[in-house]
Design a protein around this motif. Sequence first.
Motif, PDB file in Angstrom:
ATOM      1  N   LEU A 125       0.283   2.588  -3.121  1.00 29.12           N
ATOM      2  CA  LEU A 125      -0.671   1.513  -2.827  1.00 29.12           C
ATOM      3  C   LEU A 125      -0.566   1.071  -1.367  1.00 29.12           C
ATOM      4  N   ASP A 126       0.651   0.969  -0.847  1.00 27.32           N
ATOM      5  CA  ASP A 126       0.836   0.583   0.554  1.00 27.32           C
ATOM      6  C   ASP A 126       0.135   1.572   1.487  1.00 27.32           C
ATOM      7  N   HIS A 127       0.270   2.861   1.199  1.00 27.19           N
ATOM      8  CA  HIS A 127      -0.362   3.874   2.055  1.00 27.19           C
ATOM      9  C   HIS A 127      -1.879   3.846   1.921  1.00 27.19           C
ATOM     10  N   SER A 128      -2.396   3.606   0.713  1.00 30.01           N
ATOM     11  CA  SER A 128      -3.850   3.506   0.546  1.00 30.01           C
ATOM     12  C   SER A 128      -4.401   2.337   1.350  1.00 30.01           C
ATOM     13  N   ARG A 129      -3.665   1.233   1.360  1.00 34.50           N
ATOM     14  CA  ARG A 129      -4.110   0.073   2.151  1.00 34.50           C
ATOM     15  C   ARG A 129      -4.117   0.405   3.632  1.00 34.50           C
ATOM     16  N   ARG A 130      -3.051   1.098   4.083  1.00 39.16           N
ATOM     17  CA  ARG A 130      -2.999   1.449   5.506  1.00 39.16           C
ATOM     18  C   ARG A 130      -4.097   2.450   5.875  1.00 39.16           C
ATOM     19  N   ALA A 131      -4.451   3.297   4.914  1.00 36.14           N
ATOM     20  CA  ALA A 131      -5.516   4.272   5.165  1.00 36.14           C
ATOM     21  C   ALA A 131      -6.894   3.624   5.116  1.00 36.14           C
ATOM     22  N   GLY A 132      -6.963   2.369   4.642  1.00 35.95           N
ATOM     23  CA  GLY A 132      -8.249   1.683   4.532  1.00 35.95           C
ATOM     24  C   GLY A 132      -9.144   2.284   3.473  1.00 35.95           C
ATOM     25  N   ASN A 133      -8.534   2.763   2.380  1.00 32.78           N
ATOM     26  CA  ASN A 133      -9.297   3.428   1.319  1.00 32.78           C
ATOM     27  C   ASN A 133      -9.255   2.581   0.049  1.00 32.78           C
ATOM     28  N   PRO A 134     -10.266   1.727  -0.174  1.00 34.55           N
ATOM     29  CA  PRO A 134     -10.219   0.851  -1.355  1.00 34.55           C
ATOM     30  C   PRO A 134     -10.297   1.605  -2.670  1.00 34.55           C
ATOM     31  N   ARG A 135     -11.019   2.721  -2.712  1.00 32.20           N
ATOM     32  CA  ARG A 135     -11.094   3.483  -3.969  1.00 32.20           C
ATOM     33  C   ARG A 135      -9.721   4.008  -4.366  1.00 32.20           C
ATOM     34  N   SER A 136      -8.998   4.520  -3.402  1.00 28.24           N
ATOM     35  CA  SER A 136      -7.650   5.002  -3.685  1.00 28.24           C
ATOM     36  C   SER A 136      -6.754   3.851  -4.112  1.00 28.24           C
ATOM     37  N   ALA A 137      -6.909   2.694  -3.480  1.00 33.63           N
ATOM     38  CA  ALA A 137      -6.103   1.530  -3.852  1.00 33.63           C
ATOM     39  C   ALA A 137      -6.387   1.108  -5.288  1.00 33.63           C
ATOM     40  N   ILE A 138      -7.641   1.205  -5.719  1.00 36.14           N
ATOM     41  CA  ILE A 138      -7.995   0.861  -7.106  1.00 36.14           C
ATOM     42  C   ILE A 138      -7.279   1.792  -8.079  1.00 36.14           C
ATOM     43  N   VAL A 139      -7.250   3.078  -7.747  1.00 36.34           N
ATOM     44  CA  VAL A 139      -6.545   4.044  -8.604  1.00 36.34           C
ATOM     45  C   VAL A 139      -5.056   3.708  -8.659  1.00 36.34           C
ATOM     46  N   ASP A 140      -4.472   3.431  -7.506  1.00 30.15           N
ATOM     47  CA  ASP A 140      -3.040   3.105  -7.463  1.00 30.15           C
ATOM     48  C   ASP A 140      -2.732   1.848  -8.276  1.00 30.15           C
ATOM     49  N   LEU A 141      -3.581   0.846  -8.173  1.00 30.99           N
ATOM     50  CA  LEU A 141      -3.361  -0.396  -8.916  1.00 30.99           C
ATOM     51  C   LEU A 141      -3.469  -0.169 -10.420  1.00 30.99           C
ATOM     52  N   GLY A 142      -4.390   0.696 -10.834  1.00 29.81           N
ATOM     53  CA  GLY A 142      -4.497   1.020 -12.252  1.00 29.81           C
ATOM     54  C   GLY A 142      -3.258   1.713 -12.776  1.00 29.81           C
ATOM     55  N   HIS A 143      -2.736   2.665 -11.994  1.00 36.21           N
ATOM     56  CA  HIS A 143      -1.513   3.364 -12.413  1.00 36.21           C
ATOM     57  C   HIS A 143      -0.309   2.421 -12.398  1.00 36.21           C
ATOM     58  N   LEU A 144      -0.261   1.527 -11.414  1.00 35.92           N
ATOM     59  CA  LEU A 144       0.828   0.551 -11.360  1.00 35.92           C
ATOM     60  C   LEU A 144       0.785  -0.351 -12.589  1.00 35.92           C
ATOM     61  N   ALA A 145      -0.407  -0.776 -12.983  1.00 34.72           N
ATOM     62  CA  ALA A 145      -0.543  -1.616 -14.175  1.00 34.72           C
ATOM     63  C   ALA A 145      -0.020  -0.892 -15.412  1.00 34.72           C
TER      64      ALA A 145
END
Length: 750
Positions: A284-304
Amino acid sequence: MPADLLDPFGWGDVRHTLLGEIISDAARTSRGGDRRGLALLEELLDDPLLTPALDDALFARLLSRVRALAMGAEPPVAVALAGVAVPIAERADSTLTVDLQLEFATAALRAGEPAAAEAAAEEAMRGLGDDPPASRLVEACNLLARARYDQGRYAEARPVFLAGAEHAVSDPRMKWDLVTNAAACQLELGDAFGALTLVAEQAEPLARELGDPECLSKSLGDLGNARMRLGQLGSARTAYEAALQAARAAGAEQAQSDWLGNLGLIALDEGDAEASAALHRQALDHSRRAGNPRSAIVDLGHLAAACVAQEQWEEALASLEEAMHLAEELGDPSELDDVMARLRDLHAYLGHWRQALALDLLLNEPPESAVPRPSGASAPPVRLTVPAALDLTDEDRALVAEVEELVAVRELGQARARADAFANAHPGSFVGHFELGLVLNEAGDYDASLEAYERALALNPRWPSIHHNALNSWRAIGDLETPRRRYEQAVADDPFDPVPRMALGRLYAMAGRHDGAARELRQAALLDPDSWVVQQELCEALSIAARSHLGEDWDGAWSVFQEAYEEFQRLIAMDPDRRAGALTMLGEQCHEMAFESGVSNPTLSGELLGEREARLLGHAVAAFGEALMLAPERRRPAAGLQRSLDLIVQMGSATAWLEYALGLAEAGAKELAIGALEHATGLDANLAEAHYQLGVLLARTADGDSSYQFGQAARALNKAVQLEPGNQRYAGARRQLEGDLRARREGQAS
């Protein structure tokens, strides 16, 4: 445009200036959504007065103007301008047309128009001739294959990618890209081994030859993807770890997120939820740094999901809420719906029914579980309210009605204040504390909720609903051990008290101890046979216990579910006011058992459902249907009925439809059963049993004066006997019907 304005004296420069201004204006206005300029330009180029008046040089100058504008335009404008340039090129220089077609295909792909890109790339391929330059052929192959890939036509894209790779001898970077995309097609087509071979034998060696760490990271990650599809988790982990190292060397933030996320999935598959959560946090940290919200959504779902597996409810909820906000900002309805469905299901699992209902109303779809539940968890827990049958004062009843209404509209602050004030004003009433516990659980203040339930229990320790709801809060804080010790000690102290046995059984079910849950709840039901709550808990525990054994003892699991079904019949008959709710629960448990049994059924080969599963779905549909007749305003039975019907329409065999019909008939839904039997005979006109069952059911349900239905019954039984002349059961039913019809005619004659 008038001819005298275009070329009265052969003023080519004037014509060029006029058209050039129109082109520039078209590009400028199109960026704001106004396509009138482009429409005018296309109209002018089709004008027969204009075409002969302009010479090749002017066309070439116009073309350079269009191409220059198109290169800096937004994708939709670039597509339109490139489309204008093609007819100019066709008039000016046929060799230039191929370049323009390729530029048009590139612009169309950027604009998300793969069908248009495919058509342009095919035109370019045809224009290349028999012996084209390798670089242009490779470019055309790449664009054509990408256009087909973007349309989901992977089988057609793959050979074009590979053809381009064969000709990309002088461009190893392009060859790597083409081979990589061909492997992606293999993976999309379900051929993980083919993808693995392409990457291992071609893409990875090319990436190493290029010396580009980003390419190497991609190839190693693709190896991991293919091995993961093949179930080779150890080899996949090794590949992802190597891909991660290469991505770090390249400083590729998004690639690091991708490979960390996949490592997290492997960790969760292997049962290490803690490691999985840590990896998804890094991703999730890397997705945020990459500025990719779609990837961040996927990461947050897996984290949940990893947090749910550890019963870390607060972080799981926070992750899904953040994902929902990101999806809202993206403005992607499908992405938002998916996240909202996961959040809704988690709220429901934790007993936050008001939040779950609010999300469900926004989604406007039947609830489907999208968040993995802890092993052995039951369906989302029911949050019980004070029953009307309890001996309450008028003030008690007014409080219950007011608090429930406030909770329903999410006015939790007012609801809490009202319950708190009532509890303080009526220290001897358990109702105020019970309602306060309910409100606090809805608000997510689980510790305070437990304190309120404890005060209610001190005033009324015998009421099962308090124990039931308190366990929701215990589970929400991740502590089932404390109540387990309490209830086990209470059962040891008084083995004949049904209340602690009921609570202990429910707790065991929450903890995945299904056999223990069923044992305790059987005893509780024997000790208190008139308790609707105890009976409900027993029904759910037996249903879950049955499903938990499907993988190891399929027949034994069905025996347990038969017991659950019989207990549900007792529950349905216990309280007319709760009949619709009990029928809905029966339908849900029948649906779940049918679906999960179909997955585990050792006798099935490629079919969705077997005979047992299809018959049980008949019982599910009948239960949901009766619940809706009793309470047509309720969403839950309607959603359950839709889920079962969605599963039923996927059945393709006449035998499955026959069994489904028998289930309907057993449950009393005879009209639906007749329709299902007619469908079965339509699927297989030679299925004698379906004709026999149809004839018997038509005869049993026919009114005394329904000659048509009796005739239909006779035809069905005649067909069954014709198909199996030696079947005595069929022949006996036909004789019985003939006798009944004779007696009926004689009665009418007299």
